[in-house]
Write a protein that holds these residues in place. Structure first.
Motif, PDB file in Angstrom:
ATOM      1  N   ARG A  43       0.845  -1.093   0.009  1.00 23.61           N
ATOM      2  CA  ARG A  43      -0.051   0.117   0.060  1.00 23.61           C
ATOM      3  C   ARG A  43       0.759   1.403  -0.059  1.00 23.61           C
ATOM      4  NH1 ARG A  43      -4.951  -1.970   4.119  1.00 23.61           N
ATOM      5  NH2 ARG A  43      -6.210  -3.136   2.557  1.00 23.61           N
ATOM      6  N   GLY A  44       2.183   0.982  -0.084  1.00 23.93           N
ATOM      7  CA  GLY A  44       3.029   2.291  -0.166  1.00 23.93           C
ATOM      8  C   GLY A  44       3.667   2.829   0.725  1.00 23.93           C
ATOM      9  N   ASP A  69      -3.964   8.358   9.813  1.00 22.30           N
ATOM     10  CA  ASP A  69      -4.641   9.362   8.839  1.00 22.30           C
ATOM     11  C   ASP A  69      -3.702  10.493   8.196  1.00 22.30           C
ATOM     12  OD1 ASP A  69      -6.887   8.088   9.483  1.00 22.30           O
ATOM     13  OD2 ASP A  69      -7.669   9.370  11.101  1.00 22.30           O
ATOM     14  N   PRO A  70      -2.683  11.022   8.877  1.00 20.39           N
ATOM     15  CA  PRO A  70      -2.247  12.119   8.289  1.00 20.39           C
ATOM     16  C   PRO A  70      -1.125  11.439   7.151  1.00 20.39           C
ATOM     17  CG  PRO A  70      -1.008  11.673  10.397  1.00 20.39           C
ATOM     18  CD  PRO A  70      -2.264  10.879  10.307  1.00 20.39           C
ATOM     19  N   PHE A  71      -1.188  10.249   6.956  1.00 20.73           N
ATOM     20  CA  PHE A  71       0.019   9.781   5.911  1.00 20.73           C
ATOM     21  C   PHE A  71      -0.837   9.228   4.645  1.00 20.73           C
ATOM     22  CE2 PHE A  71       1.907   9.209  10.244  1.00 20.73           C
ATOM     23  CZ  PHE A  71       2.960   9.810  10.226  1.00 20.73           C
ATOM     24  N   LEU A  72      -2.300   9.088   4.906  1.00 17.69           N
ATOM     25  CA  LEU A  72      -3.031   8.524   3.790  1.00 17.69           C
ATOM     26  C   LEU A  72      -3.123   9.487   2.538  1.00 17.69           C
ATOM     27  CD1 LEU A  72      -5.936   6.950   5.815  1.00 17.69           C
ATOM     28  CD2 LEU A  72      -4.083   5.721   4.718  1.00 17.69           C
ATOM     29  N   ASP A  73      -3.046   8.726   1.371  1.00 19.99           N
ATOM     30  CA  ASP A  73      -3.234   9.493   0.103  1.00 19.99           C
ATOM     31  C   ASP A  73      -4.804   9.152  -0.372  1.00 19.99           C
ATOM     32  OD1 ASP A  73      -3.324  10.312  -2.728  1.00 19.99           O
ATOM     33  OD2 ASP A  73      -1.290   9.534  -3.023  1.00 19.99           O
ATOM     34  N   ARG A  74      -5.601  10.357   0.204  1.00 20.38           N
ATOM     35  CA  ARG A  74      -6.958  10.272  -0.187  1.00 20.38           C
ATOM     36  C   ARG A  74      -7.262   9.978  -1.808  1.00 20.38           C
ATOM     37  NH1 ARG A  74      -8.331   9.420   4.992  1.00 20.38           N
ATOM     38  NH2 ARG A  74      -7.130  10.806   6.231  1.00 20.38           N
ATOM     39  N   ASP A  75      -6.685  10.733  -2.593  1.00 17.93           N
ATOM     40  CA  ASP A  75      -6.937  10.613  -4.026  1.00 17.93           C
ATOM     41  C   ASP A  75      -6.653   9.276  -4.330  1.00 17.93           C
ATOM     42  OD1 ASP A  75      -7.545  13.183  -4.177  1.00 17.93           O
ATOM     43  OD2 ASP A  75      -5.496  13.927  -4.889  1.00 17.93           O
ATOM     44  N   ALA A  76      -5.602   8.598  -4.098  1.00 18.78           N
ATOM     45  CA  ALA A  76      -5.394   7.219  -4.203  1.00 18.78           C
ATOM     46  C   ALA A  76      -6.530   6.464  -3.788  1.00 18.78           C
ATOM     47  CB  ALA A  76      -3.989   6.744  -3.905  1.00 18.78           C
ATOM     48  N   ILE A  77      -6.726   6.525  -2.528  1.00 22.90           N
ATOM     49  CA  ILE A  77      -7.892   5.481  -1.898  1.00 22.90           C
ATOM     50  C   ILE A  77      -9.290   5.603  -2.642  1.00 22.90           C
ATOM     51  CG2 ILE A  77      -9.328   5.605   0.149  1.00 22.90           C
ATOM     52  CD1 ILE A  77      -6.827   6.619   1.769  1.00 22.90           C
ATOM     53  N   SER A  79      -9.360   6.115  -5.667  1.00 21.70           N
ATOM     54  CA  SER A  79      -9.353   5.333  -7.038  1.00 21.70           C
ATOM     55  C   SER A  79      -9.268   3.985  -6.797  1.00 21.70           C
ATOM     56  CB  SER A  79      -8.286   5.878  -7.691  1.00 21.70           C
ATOM     57  OG  SER A  79      -7.105   5.552  -7.154  1.00 21.70           O
ATOM     58  N   THR A  80      -8.691   3.402  -5.511  1.00 23.13           N
ATOM     59  CA  THR A  80      -8.305   1.842  -5.422  1.00 23.13           C
ATOM     60  C   THR A  80      -9.366   1.468  -4.694  1.00 23.13           C
ATOM     61  OG1 THR A  80      -6.944   2.479  -3.567  1.00 23.13           O
ATOM     62  CG2 THR A  80      -6.014   2.306  -5.731  1.00 23.13           C
ATOM     63  N   GLY A  81     -10.050   2.304  -3.656  1.00 26.34           N
ATOM     64  CA  GLY A  81     -10.980   1.595  -2.456  1.00 26.34           C
ATOM     65  C   GLY A  81     -10.417   0.921  -1.371  1.00 26.34           C
ATOM     66  N   ASP A  82      -9.147   1.061  -1.387  1.00 26.74           N
ATOM     67  CA  ASP A  82      -8.690   0.559  -0.020  1.00 26.74           C
ATOM     68  C   ASP A  82      -7.479   1.586   0.331  1.00 26.74           C
ATOM     69  OD1 ASP A  82      -6.479   0.051  -1.665  1.00 26.74           O
ATOM     70  OD2 ASP A  82      -6.954  -2.244  -1.540  1.00 26.74           O
TER      71      ASP A  82
END
Length: 327
Positions: A43-44, A69-77, A79-82
């Motif tokens: 997941r990166g 939370d502060p490390f998540l890529d919202r745009d990628a989430i 598009s991928t769903g996870d």
């Protein structure tokens, strides 16, 4: 056999379905520590330290789900769903935020114990001075009336009065605390200043809120005097502030004791107090030196755990750091 269904294929299937389905939600399958690390990597997340031993000691959920939370890529989430993480995110980033919050809880708890102690002492002293008859804390007339309690902006007077009485009576008659047991065996009554040593911070908050108005004010003066702030720079705080503040302090103490996230918590009856607002309440119960020590720890800890990461801005924002007064 007709009544022996455990272990049969049909029952095994039903049990498996029951375990997998809880409220209509399919539960996630078990993953080994190695699989958990592999999942993070896919997941990166860059695995830059001994993640397996850290996860084994602390658990996946407390570190990853608790502080991702502060490390998540919202745009990628989207598009991928996870979960997907921002480029450059390291496992050490998540673990460092986890460590910071753990250190913050431990240090906060240390000073909350001091606040608890001065509150317990002040409530016991003021009440005992005003009501000197034996077992005076078991007499309802020695507490606020229903009208006075409602005037504080509080509800459920009868229930709370009965709950307090039951708790005090139980401690007086059944507590195994050594001091209480000694008084119970050798004297006719147990003074409040002895009984109070077996009360929780929540019990003390409950007791304070049911005290008479004048006595609540005296408790505030007593606390201010004890920490060197009566008439000084810190000033004197009133009973209304104490009632609100104790609610936040007790809930924060419970949060720390149960190892829950602190830096971004919303605390209090309306869950609208952040960490800095909690500090403003706590300040009333600490000496200036104690408060300065805690603030210094927070500032140094934020810096040492950030390791150059831009997550420091997230931490300061969630804590409400911009409202912290100069000690």
């Amino acid at each position: 056999m007709a009544g022996c269904f455990y272990g049969t294929p049909a029952h095994t299937s039903r049990r498996k379905t029951a375990f997998l389905l809880l409220g209509g939600i399919v539960q996630k399958p078990f993953k080994t520590i190695s699989e958990q690390v592999s999942l993070l990597s896919s997941r990166g997340v860059e695995i830059d330290m001994d993640a397996e031993s850290i996860l084994m000691r602390n658990g996946y959920y407390p570190i990853v789900n608790g502080y991702k939370d502060p490390f998540l890529d919202r745009d990628a989430i989207r598009s991928t769903g996870d979960d997907r993480y921002k480029p450059g995110t390291k496992f050490s980033d998540l673990y460092s935020l986890f460590e910071f919050d753990r250190d913050l809880r431990e240090k906060t708890f240390h000073y909350l114990i001091r606040a608890e102690s001065v509150t317990r002492t002040a409530c016991s002293y003021v009440f005992s001075e005003a009501h000197q008859e034996p077992n005076s804390y078991l007499v309802q007339d020695n507490f606020a009336s229903a009208e006075e309690y409602t005037g504080y902006g509080l509800k459920n007077y009868i229930y709370n009065m009965h709950t307090l009485h039951d708790e005090l009576f139980k401690k007086a008659t059944k507590s195994r605390n050594e001091s209480i047991a000694h008084y119970r065996e050798n004297y006719e009554d147990i003074p409040l200043w002895i009984l109070a040593n077996d009360l929780t911070f929540g019990n003390i908050e409950h007791f304070f809120k049911l005290m008479k108005p004048r006595e609540q004010s005296e408790v505030c003066k007593c606390i201010s005097r004890a920490v060197g702030k009566l008439g000084g720079k810190g000033g004197f705080f009133d009973a209304s502030e104490a009632r609100k503040g104790l609610d936040v302090l007790v809930k924060t103490r419970n949060l720390c004791a149960h190892d829950e996230r602190l830096y971004c918590a919303k605390i209090g009856g309306r869950r609208n107090a952040d960490y800095i607002q909690f500090l403003l309440y706590l300040r009333r119960y600490l000496t200036d030196g104690e408060y300065a020590e805690l603030v210094k720890f927070i500032a140094e800890s934020v810096g040492s755990h950030s390791r150059g990461s831009d997550v420091v801005a997230h931490v300061l924002d969630k804590m409400g750091f911009g409202r912290l007064p100069v000690a």
